[in-house]
Motif scaffolding. Structure first.
Motif, PDB file in Angstrom:
ATOM      1  N   HIS A  84       0.857  -1.182   0.000  1.00 51.00           N
ATOM      2  CA  HIS A  84       0.000   0.000   0.000  1.00 51.00           C
ATOM      3  C   HIS A  84       0.893   1.232   0.000  1.00 51.00           C
ATOM      4  O   HIS A  84       1.915   1.255   0.701  1.00 51.00           O
ATOM      5  N   SER A  88       1.234   0.638   4.966  1.00 54.01           N
ATOM      6  CA  SER A  88       0.541  -0.011   6.084  1.00 54.01           C
ATOM      7  C   SER A  88       0.247  -1.484   5.843  1.00 54.01           C
ATOM      8  O   SER A  88       0.113  -2.265   6.794  1.00 54.01           O
ATOM      9  N   THR A  89       0.147  -1.869   4.572  1.00 54.08           N
ATOM     10  CA  THR A  89      -0.263  -3.229   4.217  1.00 54.08           C
ATOM     11  C   THR A  89       0.591  -3.781   3.089  1.00 54.08           C
ATOM     12  O   THR A  89       0.937  -3.057   2.152  1.00 54.08           O
ATOM     13  N   TYR A 102      -1.055  -8.724   4.674  1.00 53.53           N
ATOM     14  CA  TYR A 102      -0.213  -8.675   5.865  1.00 53.53           C
ATOM     15  C   TYR A 102      -0.114  -7.234   6.368  1.00 53.53           C
ATOM     16  O   TYR A 102       0.031  -6.298   5.579  1.00 53.53           O
ATOM     17  N   SER A 103      -0.163  -7.080   7.666  1.00 52.85           N
ATOM     18  CA  SER A 103      -0.008  -5.761   8.272  1.00 52.85           C
ATOM     19  C   SER A 103       1.477  -5.451   8.445  1.00 52.85           C
ATOM     20  O   SER A 103       2.230  -6.275   8.965  1.00 52.85           O
ATOM     21  N   GLN A 105       4.067  -3.789  10.400  1.00 50.08           N
ATOM     22  CA  GLN A 105       4.220  -3.240  11.754  1.00 50.08           C
ATOM     23  C   GLN A 105       5.702  -3.097  12.060  1.00 50.08           C
ATOM     24  O   GLN A 105       6.385  -4.075  12.359  1.00 50.08           O
ATOM     25  N   LEU A 109       6.166  -8.174   9.139  1.00 52.78           N
ATOM     26  CA  LEU A 109       4.877  -8.409   8.501  1.00 52.78           C
ATOM     27  C   LEU A 109       4.071  -9.312   9.423  1.00 52.78           C
ATOM     28  O   LEU A 109       4.545 -10.387   9.813  1.00 52.78           O
ATOM     29  N   LYS A 110       2.868  -8.884   9.752  1.00 52.00           N
ATOM     30  CA  LYS A 110       2.035  -9.677  10.650  1.00 52.00           C
ATOM     31  C   LYS A 110       0.834 -10.232   9.897  1.00 52.00           C
ATOM     32  O   LYS A 110       0.106  -9.498   9.221  1.00 52.00           O
ATOM     33  N   ASP A 111       0.647 -11.553   9.993  1.00 46.74           N
ATOM     34  CA  ASP A 111      -0.486 -12.214   9.366  1.00 46.74           C
ATOM     35  C   ASP A 111      -1.672 -12.167  10.314  1.00 46.74           C
ATOM     36  O   ASP A 111      -1.678 -12.813  11.358  1.00 46.74           O
ATOM     37  N   GLU A 112      -2.677 -11.379   9.953  1.00 46.17           N
ATOM     38  CA  GLU A 112      -3.874 -11.242  10.789  1.00 46.17           C
ATOM     39  C   GLU A 112      -5.047 -12.031  10.226  1.00 46.17           C
ATOM     40  O   GLU A 112      -6.191 -11.834  10.615  1.00 46.17           O
ATOM     41  N   LYS A 114      -6.320 -12.000   7.204  1.00 46.87           N
ATOM     42  CA  LYS A 114      -7.150 -11.332   6.193  1.00 46.87           C
ATOM     43  C   LYS A 114      -6.771 -11.816   4.798  1.00 46.87           C
ATOM     44  O   LYS A 114      -5.599 -11.765   4.409  1.00 46.87           O
ATOM     45  N   ASP A 151     -12.882  -2.259   3.865  1.00 43.77           N
ATOM     46  CA  ASP A 151     -12.403  -3.593   4.245  1.00 43.77           C
ATOM     47  C   ASP A 151     -12.220  -4.491   3.019  1.00 43.77           C
ATOM     48  O   ASP A 151     -12.557  -5.671   3.042  1.00 43.77           O
TER      49      ASP A 151
END
Length: 236
Positions: A84, A88-89, A102-103, A105, A109-112, A114, A151
Motif C-alpha cells: 500500500h 501499512s499493508t 499482511y499488516s 508493523q 509483517l504480521k499475518d492477521e 485477512k 475492508d
C-alpha cells in the motif's frame, strides 16, 4: 520495475538481486544491490523506504535497501506482491487464487488472517496511486478492483480478455487502469463503470504485452518480447 519516492528505479531480476538505481545520475553502485536467497518474481515499493520482494518460496520486506523481515516456509506459492502506498499493508497474491493481506508493523509483517478470494491464480496486482483501490488480474481472465477503506470489498469486476492477462498499471488519475494479456490486447478500464472500456487490439503483433506504464493520464507505454516499446495516446 518500479520507482520509489527517492528517485530510484527499483528492479528485481533472475540474478537473484534487487537493485536501486539513481534515476537522475542513471548509475548504480555495488552498495545498492541486495542479494536475495531465492529468485525474486515481483518488487513493490511504498513510503518510508519500504520495498517488498516476492521470491520463489519467500517474501522479503526491505527498509532503506536492507532486508528487515523474511517469511519462509509458506503454505502457498506466492506470485506477486503490492505494498500500500502508505506502507501499512503488504498484499501478496498466490497461485491458489488468494491474496494475503499482511499488516506492516515496524520492521515486520504480521499475518492477521485477512485474505481476498479470486477465481484463479493471481498474475499481477497494484494499488492505485492514492491507495484507495487494489486491482488484481488472474489466470481465469477476470480483473477485479477492491475498495481499501471498505475492508477490501469488491468495487467491480471487469471482463474482456480472451487469454490470460499478465500485466496491470494504474493511471495517475486513479480513475482508470490498464491491463495487458496473452491475447495481444490492452484494455483501459474505468473503475466506476465496468462497461466503459477502451480496447486496444494487436498492440504487439508478434508477442503478448509484457509491461505497461503511464507517462501521464493520457499517455500509455507498452512493452513486449517483440523488442519494441510503443507509446499510445488515450482519449476518453
Amino acid at each position: 520495475m518500479v520507482t520509489n519516492d527517492s528517485s530510484e528505479l527499483v528492479t528485481c531480476s533472475m540474478d537473484d538481486t534487487l537493485r536501486y538505481t539513481n534515476i537522475n545520475k542513471t548509475e548504480y553502485s555495488a552498495s545498492d544491490v541486495v542479494k536475495m536467497d531465492f529468485q525474486p518474481k515481483s518488487v513493490s515499493v511504498a513510503a518510508g523506504g519500504l520495498s517488498l520482494a516476492v521470491c520463489i518460496g519467500q517474501v522479503v520486506l526491505l527498509k532503506n535497501k536492507k532486508k528487515v523481515f523474511t517469511m519462509d516456509n509458506l503454505d502457498y506459492e506466492a506470485e506477486v506482491g503490492a505494498l500500500h502506498p502508505g506502507g501499512s499493508t503488504a498484499a501478496v497474491g498466490g497461485a491458489d487464487g488468494k491474496v494475503r493481506l499482511y499488516s506492516v508493523q515496524g520492521n515486520t509483517l504480521k499475518d492477521e488472517g485477512k485474505t481476498i478470494e479470486l477465481s484463479g491464480a493471481i498474475t499481477d496486482m497494484a494499488y492505485s496511486n492514492d491507495g484507495a483501490y487494489l486491482a488484481l488480474i488472474d489466470d481465469k481472465k477476470v480483473t477485479s478492483v477492491f475498495t481499501v477503506a471498505d475492508d477490501y470489498s469488491v468495487k467491480n469486476n471487469f471482463y474482456g480478455h480472451h487469454a490470460k492477462p499478465v500485466t496491470l498499471a494504474w493511471s495517475p488519475d486513479n480513475e482508470h487502469f490498464a491491463t495487458g494479456g496473452m491475447d495481444m490486447m490492452v484494455f483501459i478500464w474505468t473503475v466506476s463503470d465496468p462497461d466503459k472500456r477502451i480496447k486496444v487490439p494487436d498492440t504487439h503483433r508478434l508477442h503478448h504485452v509484457s509491461g505497461l506504464a503511464w507517462v501521464d493520464e493520457h499517455t500509455l507505454v507498452t512493452t513486449s518480447h517483440d523488442a519494441s516499446i510503443k507509446q499510445w495516446t488515450i482519449k476518453y
